[in-house]
Design an enzyme around this catalytic site. Structure first.
Site, PDB file in Angstrom:
ATOM      1  N   GLY A 129       1.716  -3.704   7.622  1.00  0.00           N
ATOM      2  CA  GLY A 129       2.951  -3.573   8.437  1.00  0.00           C
ATOM      3  C   GLY A 129       2.559  -2.352   9.572  1.00  0.00           C
ATOM      4  CB  SER A 130       4.062  -1.844  12.645  1.00  0.00           C
ATOM      5  OG  SER A 130       5.517  -1.593  12.398  1.00  0.00           O
ATOM      6  N   GLY A 158       4.374   1.099   4.147  1.00  0.00           N
ATOM      7  CA  GLY A 158       5.637   1.161   4.831  1.00  0.00           C
ATOM      8  C   GLY A 158       6.847   0.404   3.958  1.00  0.00           C
ATOM      9  CB  ALA A 159       9.859   0.695   2.933  1.00  0.00           C
ATOM     10  CD  GLU A 197       3.488  -4.564   1.373  1.00  0.00           C
ATOM     11  OE1 GLU A 197       3.167  -4.226   2.356  1.00  0.00           O
ATOM     12  OE2 GLU A 197       4.475  -4.951   1.083  1.00  0.00           O
ATOM     13  CE  LYS A 215      11.696  -0.567   9.336  1.00  0.00           C
ATOM     14  NZ  LYS A 215      10.306  -0.486   8.952  1.00  0.00           N
TER      15      LYS A 215
HETATM   16  C1  5RP Z   1       5.058  -5.706   4.419  1.00  0.00           C
HETATM   17  C2  5RP Z   1       5.908  -4.682   4.122  1.00  0.00           C
HETATM   18  C3  5RP Z   1       5.879  -3.815   5.282  1.00  0.00           C
HETATM   19  O1  5RP Z   1       5.598  -2.369   4.725  1.00  0.00           O
HETATM   20  C4  5RP Z   1       7.449  -3.524   5.751  1.00  0.00           C
HETATM   21  O2  5RP Z   1       7.824  -4.918   6.257  1.00  0.00           O
HETATM   22  C5  5RP Z   1       7.373  -2.500   6.968  1.00  0.00           C
HETATM   23  O3  5RP Z   1       7.001  -2.913   7.990  1.00  0.00           O
HETATM   24  P1  5RP Z   1       6.816  -2.113   9.200  1.00  0.00           P
HETATM   25  O4  5RP Z   1       6.168  -0.998   8.973  1.00  0.00           O
HETATM   26  O5  5RP Z   1       6.122  -2.840  10.504  1.00  0.00           O
HETATM   27  O6  5RP Z   1       8.130  -1.882   9.747  1.00  0.00           O
HETATM   28  O7  5RP Z   1       6.535  -4.547   3.039  1.00  0.00           O
HETATM   29  O8  5RP Z   1       5.081  -6.836   3.506  1.00  0.00           O
END
Ligand code: 5RP
Length: 231
Positions: free
Chosen positions: A30-31, A87-88, A108, A126
């Site tokens: 993720g970002s 990330g989450a 993950e 989040k």
């Molecule tokens: C991927 C994930 C990512 O960690 C989650 O979607 C958060 O992404 P981002 O940091 O882009 O908001 O679980 O499966």
């Protein structure tokens, strides 16, 4: 850089301080995780860190790690990881999380389960008091079982939706060749019960509910990083 992107970067920087030379680390997807990967790459190239091996949780993350010159390894070679940073999509006050927005939840969770320390990083949007409020729960589903799984999910009282590909016709396909179903349960009052119910459906390979994994979370807010501790 927007405040959100800056918040993600600052959360990633705080988590990077948990990584010491000689560690084998899990690399989330993720970002926000991408910021962490870049920071670890920068610390390796400056000599602030050395002797790091990473286990990526997606093809995308493997590419980012290669760009950052982080040497990669596998769970076969290193079934126990020192620390994983990921990330989450949503995190509550007990560090329970919903993940899978990027469709990498199965790998993950495997990596989280193999880690001595598991750190979540996210921007302040989040953070939630109630997991599942305004947030779907992603599930990795065996394509063969889709019809059965959708029917059983409706029976559990949720609105399931097959995730469609972006830049590809038809369903989104995970790095493991499976589908993602985004299940809208609303507020998840009893995550452990729901997890057991979902895992009892043949064809549901993994859920995006991560409870009891994280020992630390860094939440990037405007102007500060909030550290939360759990487990
Ligand atoms: C991927 C994930 C990512 O960690 C989650 O979607 C958060 O992404 P981002 O940091 O882009 O908001 O679980 O499966």
């Amino acid at each position: 850089m927007s405040w959100v992107d800056d918040a993600k970067r600052r959360a990633a920087e705080a988590a990077a301080d948990h990584v010491v030379s000689g560690s084998v680390i899990g690399l989330g997807s993720g970002s926000t995780a991408a910021h962490f990967i870049k920071i670890i790459g920068d610390r390796l190239s400056s000599g602030a860190l050395d002797d790091i091996l990473g286990v990526p949780t997606s093809h995308q993350t493997a590419e980012e790690a290669l760009k950052a010159a982080i040497p990669l390894t596998t769970l076969d070679e290193h079934p126990e990881l020192d620390v994983t940073v990921d990330g989450a999509d949503q995190v509550d006050g007990s560090l329970n999380a919903i993940k899978g927005g990027g469709g990498a939840l199965l790998r993950e969770k495997v990596v989280a389960s193999a880690s001595k320390s598991y750190i979540l990083i996210a921007d302040g949007r989040k953070l939630t008091e109630r997991l599942g409020d305004c947030q779907v729960l992603p599930l990795e589903v065996l394509p063969f079982s889709l019809g059965v799984v959708l029917r059983r999910l409706e029976g559990l009282g949720c609105k399931p939706r097959l995730r469609m590909g972006d830049g590809k016709l038809g369903p989104a396909v995970t790095d493991n060749g499976n589908f993602i179903v985004d299940a809208d349960f609303g507020y998840i009052e009893k995550p452990k019960v729901l997890e057991a119910d979902l895992k009892a459906i043949p064809g549901v390979l993994e859920t995006g509910l991560f409870f009891g994994y994280a020992d630390v979370a860094y939440i990037g807010l405007e102007g500060e990083v909030k550290k939360m501790e759990g487990r």
